[in-house]
Design a protein around this motif. Structure first.
Motif, PDB file in Angstrom:
ATOM      1  N   VAL A 110       5.646  -8.161  -5.228  1.00  0.00           N
ATOM      2  CA  VAL A 110       5.387  -7.414  -6.460  1.00  0.00           C
ATOM      3  C   VAL A 110       6.061  -6.054  -6.339  1.00  0.00           C
ATOM      4  CG1 VAL A 110       3.633  -6.598  -8.084  1.00  0.00           C
ATOM      5  CG2 VAL A 110       3.092  -8.486  -6.514  1.00  0.00           C
TER       6      VAL A 110
ATOM      7  N   GLY B 265       6.640  -2.333  -8.513  1.00  0.00           N
ATOM      8  CA  GLY B 265       6.402  -1.462  -9.677  1.00  0.00           C
ATOM      9  C   GLY B 265       7.449  -0.365  -9.659  1.00  0.00           C
TER      10      GLY B 265
ATOM     11  N   GLY C 160       8.756   0.870  -7.014  1.00  0.00           N
ATOM     12  CA  GLY C 160       9.704   0.599  -5.929  1.00  0.00           C
ATOM     13  C   GLY C 160       9.760   1.676  -4.861  1.00  0.00           C
ATOM     14  N   HIS C 161       8.709   2.509  -4.741  1.00  0.00           N
ATOM     15  CA  HIS C 161       8.755   3.656  -3.832  1.00  0.00           C
ATOM     16  C   HIS C 161       8.204   3.389  -2.444  1.00  0.00           C
ATOM     17  CE1 HIS C 161      10.191   7.300  -5.914  1.00  0.00           C
ATOM     18  NE2 HIS C 161       9.902   6.617  -7.013  1.00  0.00           N
TER      19      HIS C 161
ATOM     20  N   THR D  24       7.634  -2.747   1.289  1.00  0.00           N
ATOM     21  CA  THR D  24       6.758  -3.862   0.918  1.00  0.00           C
ATOM     22  C   THR D  24       6.972  -4.374  -0.503  1.00  0.00           C
ATOM     23  OG1 THR D  24       5.045  -2.237   0.409  1.00  0.00           O
ATOM     24  CG2 THR D  24       4.951  -3.280   2.575  1.00  0.00           C
TER      25      THR D  24
ATOM     26  N   GLY E  51       0.186  11.001  -8.625  1.00  0.00           N
ATOM     27  CA  GLY E  51       0.958  11.474  -7.479  1.00  0.00           C
ATOM     28  C   GLY E  51       1.855  12.635  -7.851  1.00  0.00           C
ATOM     29  N   GLY E  52       2.468  13.240  -6.848  1.00  0.00           N
ATOM     30  CA  GLY E  52       3.353  14.371  -7.081  1.00  0.00           C
ATOM     31  C   GLY E  52       4.689  13.940  -7.662  1.00  0.00           C
TER      32      GLY E  52
ATOM     33  N   VAL F 283       7.122   7.702  -9.053  1.00  0.00           N
ATOM     34  CA  VAL F 283       6.296   6.742  -8.297  1.00  0.00           C
ATOM     35  C   VAL F 283       5.507   5.892  -9.297  1.00  0.00           C
ATOM     36  CG1 VAL F 283       4.201   6.604  -6.875  1.00  0.00           C
ATOM     37  CG2 VAL F 283       6.112   7.987  -6.108  1.00  0.00           C
TER      38      VAL F 283
ATOM     39  N   GLN G 217      -3.330   1.844  -5.428  1.00  0.00           N
ATOM     40  CA  GLN G 217      -3.795   0.916  -4.400  1.00  0.00           C
ATOM     41  C   GLN G 217      -3.614   1.459  -2.984  1.00  0.00           C
ATOM     42  OE1 GLN G 217      -3.150  -3.488  -5.500  1.00  0.00           O
ATOM     43  NE2 GLN G 217      -1.643  -2.367  -6.700  1.00  0.00           N
TER      44      GLN G 217
ATOM     45  N   ALA H 254      -1.847  -9.430  -8.185  1.00  0.00           N
ATOM     46  CA  ALA H 254      -0.898  -8.624  -8.961  1.00  0.00           C
ATOM     47  C   ALA H 254      -1.687  -7.899 -10.046  1.00  0.00           C
ATOM     48  CB  ALA H 254       0.170  -9.508  -9.582  1.00  0.00           C
ATOM     49  N   VAL H 255      -1.756  -6.594  -9.912  1.00  0.00           N
ATOM     50  CA  VAL H 255      -2.481  -5.771 -10.887  1.00  0.00           C
ATOM     51  C   VAL H 255      -1.628  -5.668 -12.150  1.00  0.00           C
ATOM     52  CG1 VAL H 255      -3.324  -3.440 -11.367  1.00  0.00           C
ATOM     53  CG2 VAL H 255      -3.682  -4.458  -9.111  1.00  0.00           C
TER      54      VAL H 255
ATOM     55  N   GLU I 209      15.200  11.986  -1.446  1.00  0.00           N
ATOM     56  CA  GLU I 209      14.489  10.725  -1.182  1.00  0.00           C
ATOM     57  C   GLU I 209      15.049   9.566  -1.995  1.00  0.00           C
ATOM     58  OE1 GLU I 209      10.260  11.041  -0.099  1.00  0.00           O
ATOM     59  OE2 GLU I 209      10.334  12.959  -1.121  1.00  0.00           O
TER      60      GLU I 209
ATOM     61  N   ALA J 286       0.507   4.562   2.779  1.00  0.00           N
ATOM     62  CA  ALA J 286       1.687   4.832   1.963  1.00  0.00           C
ATOM     63  C   ALA J 286       2.656   5.787   2.649  1.00  0.00           C
ATOM     64  CB  ALA J 286       1.276   5.393   0.613  1.00  0.00           C
ATOM     65  N   GLU J 287       2.128   6.721   3.419  1.00  0.00           N
ATOM     66  CA  GLU J 287       2.996   7.723   4.050  1.00  0.00           C
ATOM     67  C   GLU J 287       2.721   7.707   5.546  1.00  0.00           C
ATOM     68  OE1 GLU J 287       3.965  11.309   1.484  1.00  0.00           O
ATOM     69  OE2 GLU J 287       1.881  10.949   0.974  1.00  0.00           O
TER      70      GLU J 287
HETATM   71  C1  LIG Z   1       9.760  10.084  -3.149  1.00  0.00           C
HETATM   72  C2  LIG Z   1       8.345   9.629  -2.874  1.00  0.00           C
HETATM   73  C3  LIG Z   1       7.314  10.485  -3.167  1.00  0.00           C
HETATM   74  C4  LIG Z   1       5.997  10.083  -2.953  1.00  0.00           C
HETATM   75  N1  LIG Z   1       5.005  10.951  -3.274  1.00  0.00           N
HETATM   76  C5  LIG Z   1       3.726  10.560  -3.127  1.00  0.00           C
HETATM   77  C6  LIG Z   1       2.661  11.412  -3.511  1.00  0.00           C
HETATM   78  O1  LIG Z   1       2.869  12.520  -3.982  1.00  0.00           O
HETATM   79  N2  LIG Z   1       1.405  10.981  -3.336  1.00  0.00           N
HETATM   80  C7  LIG Z   1       1.135   9.753  -2.822  1.00  0.00           C
HETATM   81  O2  LIG Z   1      -0.035   9.397  -2.710  1.00  0.00           O
HETATM   82  N3  LIG Z   1       2.110   8.924  -2.460  1.00  0.00           N
HETATM   83  C8  LIG Z   1       3.390   9.302  -2.590  1.00  0.00           C
HETATM   84  N4  LIG Z   1       4.385   8.452  -2.212  1.00  0.00           N
HETATM   85  C9  LIG Z   1       4.030   7.135  -1.673  1.00  0.00           C
HETATM   86  C10 LIG Z   1       3.790   6.184  -2.857  1.00  0.00           C
HETATM   87  O3  LIG Z   1       2.656   6.565  -3.563  1.00  0.00           O
HETATM   88  C11 LIG Z   1       3.537   4.781  -2.383  1.00  0.00           C
HETATM   89  O4  LIG Z   1       4.660   4.340  -1.684  1.00  0.00           O
HETATM   90  C12 LIG Z   1       3.241   3.844  -3.546  1.00  0.00           C
HETATM   91  O5  LIG Z   1       2.731   2.654  -3.015  1.00  0.00           O
HETATM   92  C13 LIG Z   1       4.464   3.585  -4.377  1.00  0.00           C
HETATM   93  O6  LIG Z   1       4.161   2.817  -5.505  1.00  0.00           O
HETATM   94  P1  LIG Z   1       5.358   2.194  -6.349  1.00  0.00           P
HETATM   95  O7  LIG Z   1       4.802   1.334  -7.407  1.00  0.00           O
HETATM   96  O8  LIG Z   1       6.292   3.269  -6.735  1.00  0.00           O
HETATM   97  O9  LIG Z   1       6.095   1.362  -5.237  1.00  0.00           O
HETATM   98  P2  LIG Z   1       6.359  -0.168  -4.983  1.00  0.00           P
HETATM   99  O10 LIG Z   1       7.272  -0.134  -3.820  1.00  0.00           O
HETATM  100  O11 LIG Z   1       6.777  -0.863  -6.197  1.00  0.00           O
HETATM  101  O12 LIG Z   1       4.946  -0.715  -4.568  1.00  0.00           O
HETATM  102  C14 LIG Z   1       4.272  -0.255  -3.412  1.00  0.00           C
HETATM  103  C15 LIG Z   1       3.344  -1.366  -2.927  1.00  0.00           C
HETATM  104  O13 LIG Z   1       2.414  -1.668  -3.955  1.00  0.00           O
HETATM  105  C16 LIG Z   1       2.581  -3.006  -4.371  1.00  0.00           C
HETATM  106  N5  LIG Z   1       2.466  -3.055  -5.815  1.00  0.00           N
HETATM  107  C17 LIG Z   1       3.183  -2.382  -6.742  1.00  0.00           C
HETATM  108  N6  LIG Z   1       2.780  -2.718  -7.968  1.00  0.00           N
HETATM  109  C18 LIG Z   1       1.800  -3.626  -7.822  1.00  0.00           C
HETATM  110  C19 LIG Z   1       0.996  -4.347  -8.719  1.00  0.00           C
HETATM  111  N7  LIG Z   1       1.133  -4.211 -10.026  1.00  0.00           N
HETATM  112  N8  LIG Z   1       0.083  -5.189  -8.227  1.00  0.00           N
HETATM  113  C20 LIG Z   1      -0.065  -5.353  -6.893  1.00  0.00           C
HETATM  114  N9  LIG Z   1       0.667  -4.701  -5.990  1.00  0.00           N
HETATM  115  C21 LIG Z   1       1.593  -3.843  -6.451  1.00  0.00           C
HETATM  116  C22 LIG Z   1       3.934  -3.458  -3.899  1.00  0.00           C
HETATM  117  O14 LIG Z   1       3.950  -4.849  -3.656  1.00  0.00           O
HETATM  118  C23 LIG Z   1       4.083  -2.655  -2.629  1.00  0.00           C
HETATM  119  O15 LIG Z   1       3.425  -3.317  -1.585  1.00  0.00           O
HETATM  120  C24 LIG Z   1       5.714   8.816  -2.402  1.00  0.00           C
HETATM  121  C25 LIG Z   1       6.763   7.958  -2.088  1.00  0.00           C
HETATM  122  C26 LIG Z   1       8.077   8.365  -2.315  1.00  0.00           C
HETATM  123  C27 LIG Z   1       9.200   7.430  -1.970  1.00  0.00           C
END
Ligand SMILES: Cc1cc2nc3c(=O)[nH]c(=O)nc-3n(C[C@H](O)[C@H](O)[C@H](O)COP(=O)(O)OP(=O)(O)OC[C@H]3O[C@@H](n4cnc5c(N)ncnc54)[C@H](O)[C@@H]3O)c2cc1C
Length: 608
Positions: free
Chosen positions: A144, A146, A148-149, A154, A218-219, A223, A230, A285-286, A429, A552-553
């Protein structure tokens, strides 16, 4: 064809270092297409073209055969097309809109971003249901994505089917929300419902700029909402409003059996708890999340400065002073974000505040700057200080942000919406390759007078190796009691409740991809920096051998990840996993239940 070559290039990578105990290594190939082994393209059990066509019809034509834009670079690394792709990799909106890319392109020795074979570009919950059922029935590796961060990689996997939520981004603001099944049990409250693929910039626009409310996210503006919630989730103002996961009121989630479930305090409360910090990609999948909103304070603001100390001794004193100052003046709900200690005796301050006006913020910092000014021979203010308070409502308004020089950058693609902006500080980043990343929660007890010296010594010693940064908004000690109580009801490691900050040490390189001549990651630098990060964090671990972090971090290579991320909550999380996904359809690196699967998520292990 291009994709195959891209995969071959990736396959030349060194194997992921093995953090699995020897007795739990993957058993040699269980029969593909069984509950214990997933199928890959080329396996006889791989779905037929007719089956994929059927899935495409079931999802309204939204099945995509995934191609990575990097395939152009495999074909012609020196070409203008490839150069354009590499330029674009530093635009987080471009990365977010490409089904075959992720925001981080990889982590040296850990993972490399790989495109899925197919993706369902979901627009509806039914699309997600169809993808989940298809993956389960055909024994596919399911991913899954969203925003992509993920730093941990993962939201990508080779040879997989991807559920891509990018286009599910509707946002509805409520004055009085009551969860399904909670009628008569919980009072109506202001909230916002967000589809899973929305990014925080879109949510802040709807909730703060448009509706004049506050929502804890988040900041980073790009993201994804579902991933951040989660994983626990912290924003600049979490010292007031708490963890983002703690503000979740309700989620709609498609579980491994294809059922659409509502999870809240009254319905599937176990699943509700688990997705509040138990990690994305592990429980289902949320598709939708409803989050509590809060009254907006009158002001937000920030303080920036960089200070250079003239000697090691002066830097030690500066560190001591900043710890005392933090504990006396900033260790409260008004203040968040970062204080960094860098090699070369440099201190960087990038703090934010809420609920204070310009005068109050300046008055808070005056004693610290007076102290510095009294020793001009020891300290040089290399930049700033800037103390700036502004009305809270336009804080995330792209038009307002664009007026502050250097604060945000725009999505530079022709025709991109003007609202597509991102913090300039996040530029490095976009498309990065991580060299190392470690983090540790620091308990508030370290701020007690008799412990400040040892904290200062550890930070000084760490800064001899690599930069370490206190993220003071990513620990809840000092937050209001209700924010701490709400965080206690999440799956996050309870260490977050007593931590005054998360200490992070990290390094990354520019966009790169293994196997691409001229664009290879710099492995020597990466190894040196990873070692330096490790040495820096070891200095702090001498004080805190068993401190936790949040997934996440954190470190991809963390051996004791279950303890580090969830501590005493892990057993309960595993029980929820077994209830809703007993066969492990959803598996991610260091996710709940992932110890039962091989590193690539294709083979169920014999023992765990
Ligand atoms: C530049 C940068 C800045 C960041 N800043 C912060 C911050 O300020 N605060 C903070 O807390 N974190 C921060 N993070 C970490 C970030 O919050 C996590 O990596 C978060 O999981 C990213 O979510 P995403 O949907 O963007 O990423 P994705 O890579 O799409 O998803 C992250 C994980 O969640 C899963 N997922 C996504 N969508 C779903 C869904 N709908 N249902 C089930 N699973 C799902 C994916 O499978 C994956 O395992 C940062 C990361 C980066 C790269």
């Amino acid at each position: 064809m291009n994709r195959r070559r891209l995969l071959r290039a990736g396959a030349a990578l060194p194997l992921i270092p093995d953090s699995w105990p020897s007795w739990s290594r993957p058993v040699p190939a269980a029969a593909a297409g069984s509950a214990s082994s997933r199928v890959r393209p080329g396996d006889p059990e791989w779905p037929s073209a007719a089956s994929w066509d059927q899935l495409n019809r079931d999802v309204g034509g939204r099945l995509i055969r995934v191609e990575s834009p990097l395939a152009a670079c495999i074909e012609a690394p020196e070409s203008a097309t490839c150069a354009h792709v590499f330029d674009s990799l530093q635009n987080p909106y471009y990365l977010g809109d490409e089904v075959g890319l992720t925001q981080t392109l990889g982590w040296v020795d850990a993972w490399t971003s790989r495109p899925s074979v197919y993706a369902v570009a979901a627009r509806t919950t039914d699309d997600v249901v169809a993808a989940v059922n298809f993956a389960r029935e055909h024994h596919l590796r399911l991913v899954v994505k969203g925003g992509g961060h993920s730093y941990q990689g993962t939201s990508n996997a080779a040879d997989s089917l991807l559920i891509w939520t990018r286009r599910m981004n509707a946002i509805t603001v409520h004055d009085a929300f009551v969860g399904t099944g909670c009628e008569g049990q919980s009072a109506p409250q202001p909230a916002v419902t967000v589809e899973a693929g929305a990014i925080w910039g879109q949510v802040y626009d709807a909730v703060t700029t448009q509706a004049g409310r506050y929502v804890q996210g988040g900041g980073c503006l790009t993201v994804g909402v579902a991933g951040l919630i989660q994983s626990g989730g912290f924003g600049s103002f979490s010292k007031t409003y708490g963890m983002a996961a703690a503000s979740l009121l309700e989620a709609e989630i498609v579980t491994a059996d294809g059922a659409v479930r509502i999870a809240n305090a009254c319905t599937h409360a176990d699943l509700f708890w688990a997705i509040k910090g138990g990690g994305g990609g592990s429980f289902g999948a949320v598709t939708k999340l409803t989050l509590q909103t809060h009254d907006l304070p009158e002001f937000f603001g920030a303080v920036f400065t960089t200070i250079e100390a003239a000697s090691d001794d002066a830097f030690r004193r500066l560190i001591g002073q900043v710890i005392t100052f933090y504990s006396e003046a900033l260790f409260n709900p008004h203040w968040g974000e970062q204080i960094a200690f860098r090699p070369g005796n440099v201190l960087d301050i990038a703090m934010v505040f809420q609920g204070l006006d310009q005068q109050q913020a300046e008055a808070t910092w005056r004693p610290f700057f007076d102290w510095l000014a009294a020793s001009p021979q020891d300290f040089r203010i290399a930049s700033g200080p800037t103390v700036l308070a502004a009305p809270a409502r336009p804080f995330w308004d792209p038009e307002f942000l664009a007026q502050v020089p250097g604060l945000v950058l725009a999505d530079d693609r022709p025709g991109a919406p003007e609202t597509n902006v991102f913090w300039a500080s996040n530029l490095e980043e976009a498309g990065q390759v991580l060299h190392g990343y470690q983090s540790a929660w620091l308990p508030a007890a370290l701020l007690q007078e008799n412990r400040q010296q040892s904290l200062g010594d550890a930070l000084f010693a760490a800064s001899r190796h690599w930069s370490v940064s206190l993220h003071t908004n990513k620990g809840l000690a000092g937050a209001p009691a209700d924010a701490i109580a709400a965080a206690r009801e999440t799956a996050t490691h309870p260490a977050v409740l007593d931590a005054f900050a998360l200490l992070i040490s990290a390094a990354e390189g520019p966009p790169a991809y293994p196997g691409l001549p001229g664009h290879e990651p710099d492995r020597t630098t990466a190894h040196n920096q990873a070692k330096a990060i490790d040495s820096a964090m070891q200095e702090v671990r001498k004080l805190l051998p068993n401190t936790g972090s949040y997934l996440a971090e954190s470190d991809f290579f963390a051996a004791a990840w279950r303890d580090a991320f969830w501590g005493p909550n892990y057993a309960r999380l595993l029980a929820v996993k077994d209830t809703y996904d007993p066969d492990g359809l959803f598996v991610v690196h260091h996710g709940v239940g992932s110890e039962r699967w091989s590193d690539d998520g294709f083979t169920r292990l014999e023992r765990c």
